[in-house]
Each structure stands twice: as C-alpha cells, then as structure tokens.
Design a protein around this motif. Structure first.
Motif, short mmCIF file in Angstrom:
data_model
loop_
_atom_site.label_atom_id
_atom_site.label_comp_id
_atom_site.label_asym_id
_atom_site.label_seq_id
_atom_site.Cartn_x
_atom_site.Cartn_y
_atom_site.Cartn_z
N LEU A 322 -7.31 -32.38 42.84
CA LEU A 322 -8.28 -33.43 42.53
C LEU A 322 -8.35 -34.45 43.67
O LEU A 322 -9.45 -34.86 44.09
CB LEU A 322 -7.89 -34.11 41.23
CG LEU A 322 -8.88 -35.08 40.61
CD1 LEU A 322 -10.18 -34.37 40.26
CD2 LEU A 322 -8.28 -35.72 39.36
N ALA A 377 -18.53 -32.61 42.04
CA ALA A 377 -18.76 -32.42 40.60
C ALA A 377 -18.31 -31.04 40.14
O ALA A 377 -17.83 -30.88 39.00
CB ALA A 377 -20.25 -32.62 40.31
N THR A 378 -18.45 -30.04 40.99
CA THR A 378 -18.07 -28.68 40.59
C THR A 378 -16.57 -28.49 40.54
O THR A 378 -16.04 -27.82 39.65
CB THR A 378 -18.70 -27.66 41.56
OG1 THR A 378 -20.11 -27.86 41.62
CG2 THR A 378 -18.42 -26.23 41.11
N ARG A 381 -14.06 -31.83 37.99
CA ARG A 381 -13.98 -31.89 36.53
C ARG A 381 -12.97 -30.89 35.95
O ARG A 381 -12.11 -31.29 35.16
CB ARG A 381 -15.37 -31.66 35.94
CG ARG A 381 -15.40 -31.79 34.43
CD ARG A 381 -16.82 -31.64 33.90
NE ARG A 381 -16.86 -31.75 32.45
CZ ARG A 381 -17.97 -31.63 31.72
NH1 ARG A 381 -19.13 -31.41 32.33
NH2 ARG A 381 -17.93 -31.75 30.41
N PRO A 382 -13.01 -29.58 36.31
CA PRO A 382 -12.00 -28.68 35.74
C PRO A 382 -10.59 -29.00 36.20
O PRO A 382 -9.63 -28.79 35.45
CB PRO A 382 -12.46 -27.30 36.21
CG PRO A 382 -13.34 -27.55 37.38
CD PRO A 382 -14.00 -28.85 37.12
N PHE A 384 -9.46 -32.03 36.69
CA PHE A 384 -9.06 -33.17 35.86
C PHE A 384 -8.61 -32.69 34.48
O PHE A 384 -7.59 -33.15 33.95
CB PHE A 384 -10.23 -34.14 35.74
CG PHE A 384 -9.94 -35.34 34.89
CD1 PHE A 384 -9.08 -36.34 35.33
CD2 PHE A 384 -10.52 -35.47 33.64
CE1 PHE A 384 -8.81 -37.45 34.53
CE2 PHE A 384 -10.25 -36.57 32.84
CZ PHE A 384 -9.39 -37.56 33.29
N HIS A 385 -9.34 -31.74 33.89
CA HIS A 385 -8.95 -31.21 32.58
C HIS A 385 -7.62 -30.47 32.66
O HIS A 385 -6.78 -30.57 31.75
CB HIS A 385 -10.04 -30.28 32.06
CG HIS A 385 -11.30 -30.99 31.68
ND1 HIS A 385 -12.49 -30.33 31.47
CD2 HIS A 385 -11.56 -32.30 31.47
CE1 HIS A 385 -13.42 -31.22 31.15
NE2 HIS A 385 -12.88 -32.41 31.15
#
Length: 448
Positions: A322, A377-378, A381-382, A384-385
């Motif tokens: 990240l 953005a691509t 996000r995953p 971060f999850h």
C-alpha cells in the motif's frame, strides 16, 4: 316374450344370448326354455368369411404400404440399416467427445500460461520505447513478442517446478489435476524460451543482450530463487529487464532518437546527436532506467504479497504494498522534464519539452496524472482490505489487483515520458484483458 326362471330350479346369473330361431326370447346363457342345454347353432359360412376378412384387413398391412397408415414412410428392410444408424450415433458421440477433449486441453493450457496476465506484458516494451524517446516500430513489435514468449515460458516452468507443492495446496491447477503432463509443460517452457531469444535477436544485438539475462532470471526464479528471500527481488528484476528490452529494441530503430533527448539534458543538441548516432540503443537503455526501477518496485511489492496468498496471515506485506503504491502513483503522475534544444544551444533548464510523438506538455502531464490515479485506485483498495483482514481470499484479491494495476502503471510511465499515443494504447489493454478473462473463464490469475 320374456321367460323367468322357475322357482324350483334357480338359474345362475350370466350373460344372455340371443337365439336366432323361433319367436324372440331372452334366456339365461347356458339354458334352454325347457331347462336343457341347447346345442350351438350352426355358423353361417358368409358371416365367418366376412369376419375373417375383417380380421385380415386389420392385421396385415396393405401391399407396398405400412401398418402405420396411408402416407407413412416404408421402413428399410436392409439388414444393416440399424447397424448404420448405430454407427452414426456412435460417431457423432465420439466426435463430440473429441471436441470437448480438445476444448478441455485448450482451457488447461490457457490456465497454465495465465493468458489473461499476458495482457500486462506488451506495456513493458511500449513504456520502454517511450522512455527511450522513440516511437514504437517493427523492432518494438519483435521485443513485445519476445516478452510474451519469455513470460509464458516462466508461467509454464513455474507450475512444473511447483507441481509437488500445488498437488497439496492447489490441486485444481493443470498439472496436479492431470490436465497437462509435467513433461509437456517443461517442453513448452524450453520452446517458448528459445522463441523469445530468437525474437529478441531479430530486434538487434542490444535487445538480445537484454533478453538473455531476462531469460536467465526467469529460470533462476522458478527453479531456485522463488522460495528464497531473493525471490521477490528476482521477479522485480525480470520485470525491469522486460521494460529495458523495449528500450533496447526501440533505441536501435533510429540513429538520432534513441537516448538523444536524455543526453540533451547535459550536452545540448550536439551531445544528443553524438550519442544518438553512435550508441542510440544503449542511450535508450540508460534513459529507461528510472521507469524500469518504478515498474520493478511495483512488481516487488506484489510478489511479496503473493507469497502468502494460500495461507494468509501477513499484514506487513499488504501494508508495504500500500505504501509502495502511493509513492509510485506520485512519481508516475509527475511528468519528466525535458530540456528541448534549439539549433546551437539548449533551452533554459527546467522547461518541459514535447514528447517523442510531439504531444503538448500540459496534455501529457494531465494524462499521466489521471493514469497514475487509476493505478492507485486499482492496487490500493484490495491491499487495504488485505491489511485489515489478511485472509487467503483477500490476499489473493490483493495480488489480482496488483497484477491488473500493472497496465495503468505502464501507461502512466509512457505518458510521463511524453508518449501520449503510446500511453493510450497501453491503457486500452486493461479492458481487453478483462473481456478475455471473462470469456475464457480465467478471472483468477496468480504470478506464483
């Protein structure tokens, strides 16, 4: 008249018969008016003949016809007609089974070679050519073919080397499931490596000089370095070399464009001309080193996350990915400054000049910023999850997001170098890859 049975001799119930002779009387079957059993009446020959004829018409079909009625198709009386029909049915069934088998083998090889991930490969060579300051040409196409071959070779070799581990952790993969033989996968890896080196040789000696260590890195990673601490570094090195392969091939296409603009930052137009004519390819490689470092850093972060995609439990790797994504998005969105040279003297330092395709600097900068935002953005996000919940499922999604983010990063690097047209071409590979993956049913792609 009707005659009831007498009281002294009750007559059992039964069907009544009609006696044809004498006045009409109805008596119980098996009795006569006087109580005696009557004799059977003589049959009328004409009646018997008519009944026989009627039965014959019902039982026997007409000559040349069928018992199924008028207009019915006459069945074949050939003794092998049924056998022929049976062979036809069996042949159709066997043909369908063969087609299904071929389709299954094709799907297995598509899964083995990670065909959807191949859409992330052409952008390496295109971004390398843009960083070298040249437009894509025929040799760039050869570099793209070499990259595709070496990437597919690495995928086949990866599954061959991990066939024992995959049998325990990923039994659905082509080799442990028995859909692809291990010897066939190893043979394909060798053949694709040879094809990649041959295509690189067609792009020129500098391209072959880059493709050779690239192929060696791929084989070293799959056979030895993958499960060592040097594994992610080897994967990042391979991706960076792949971008330099495009720079080497593109730099050798023209004498005065490969590496010329990079040299102009120090020596003006004379220095650019001198380096471009004598060592354009090597100057292009030097110019593409920063872009190769950025792309390699992204690959390093994604590979580190992928090492825990089957077990999960790692928070540090998604967090590091990240942070890397944020830093790379900022660097890729900032367009490189060129020092355009006029005739005889260099322009003022710090002034951004036009890219290799002549695009205005402001348009290139805005496009690079937009593509960098799409990359962030691509990938972010995953990751971060996965950092919040490092389960195997979310870790795999983070790996998939990192792979998909490679294309917008390549496009941003091309736009950062001023190649607006090339960056748009690279960006178009992202939706094409998604459509192909959806139609092929190969949405989950791993680099390990």
């Amino acid at each position: 008249m009707s005659l009831p049975a007498g009281p002294e001799a009750p007559v059992p119930a039964g069907p009544e018969v009609c006696v044809p002779t004498g006045p009409e009387m109805r008596v119980p079957a098996g009795t006569a008016p006087d109580g005696a059993v009557p004799e059977a009446p003589a049959a009328d020959p004409s009646v018997l003949a008519g009944a026989a004829a009627t039965r014959g018409r019902r039982a026997a079909p007409p000559a040349g016809g069928s018992a199924r009625g008028p207009g019915a198709r006459t069945p074949s009386h050939r003794p092998d007609a049924g056998a022929e029909r049976s062979r036809t049915v069996r042949g159709d069934t066997a043909g369908g089974a063969d087609r299904a088998s071929r389709s299954g083998r094709g799907a297995a090889w598509a899964e083995l070679l990670r065909l959807p991930a191949l859409f992330t490969v052409p952008g390496d060579a295109l971004a390398g050519a843009a960083a070298a300051g040249v437009r894509p040409g025929p040799r760039t196409l050869l570099a793209i073919g070499s990259s595709l071959s070496l990437y597919a070779a690495g995928m086949a070799l990866n599954d061959w080397a991990d066939r024992a581990e995959d049998a325990a952790e990923r039994p659905h993969r082509p080799i442990p499931s028995g859909r692809v033989r291990p010897a066939a996968a190893l043979t394909a890896a060798g053949a694709l490596t040879g094809a990649g080196l041959a295509l690189a040789a067609g792009a020129g000696r500098p391209a072959l000089a880059v493709a050779t260590p690239l192929a060696a890195t791929v084989w070293a990673y799959d056979l030895k370095l993958k499960h060592s601490p040097a594994g992610p570094v080897a994967m990042a090195t391979a991706r960076g070399l792949d971008l330099l392969l495009g720079a080497a091939a593109g730099g050798g296409t023209r004498g005065g464009t490969g590496g010329g603009t990079w040299a102009a930052t120090r020596g003006g137009i004379k220095g650019a001309t001198r380096i471009g004519t004598k060592g354009g390819a090597w100057g292009g490689i030097r110019a593409a080193l920063p872009s190769a470092a950025l792309l390699g850093s992204h690959t390093l972060a994604v590979t580190a996350v992928s090492r825990r995609e089957t077990t999960g439990g790692s928070v540090a790797a998604p967090l590091a990915a990240l942070a890397t994504t944020g830093a790379l998005a900022r660097l890729a969105g900032h367009r490189r400054t060129r020092l355009p040279a006029g005739r005889g003297a260099a322009a003022a330092p710090g002034l951004p000049g036009p890219g290799p395709d002549g695009s205005p600097p402001r348009a290139g900068g805005l496009l690079a910023a937009a593509l960098a935002a799409a990359y962030a953005a691509t990938a972010a996000r995953p990751c971060f999850h996965a950092a919040l919940n490092p389960s195997p499922q979310l870790t795999q999604r983070a790996v998939g997001g990192g792979i998909r983010a490679t294309i917008p990063l390549q496009a941003a690097l091309a736009a950062r170098s001023g190649a607006t047209t090339t960056s748009l071409l690279v960006a178009a590979l992202a939706p094409a890859g998604r459509v192909f993956a959806r139609r092929a049913g190969l949405r989950k792609v791993s680099i390990t």
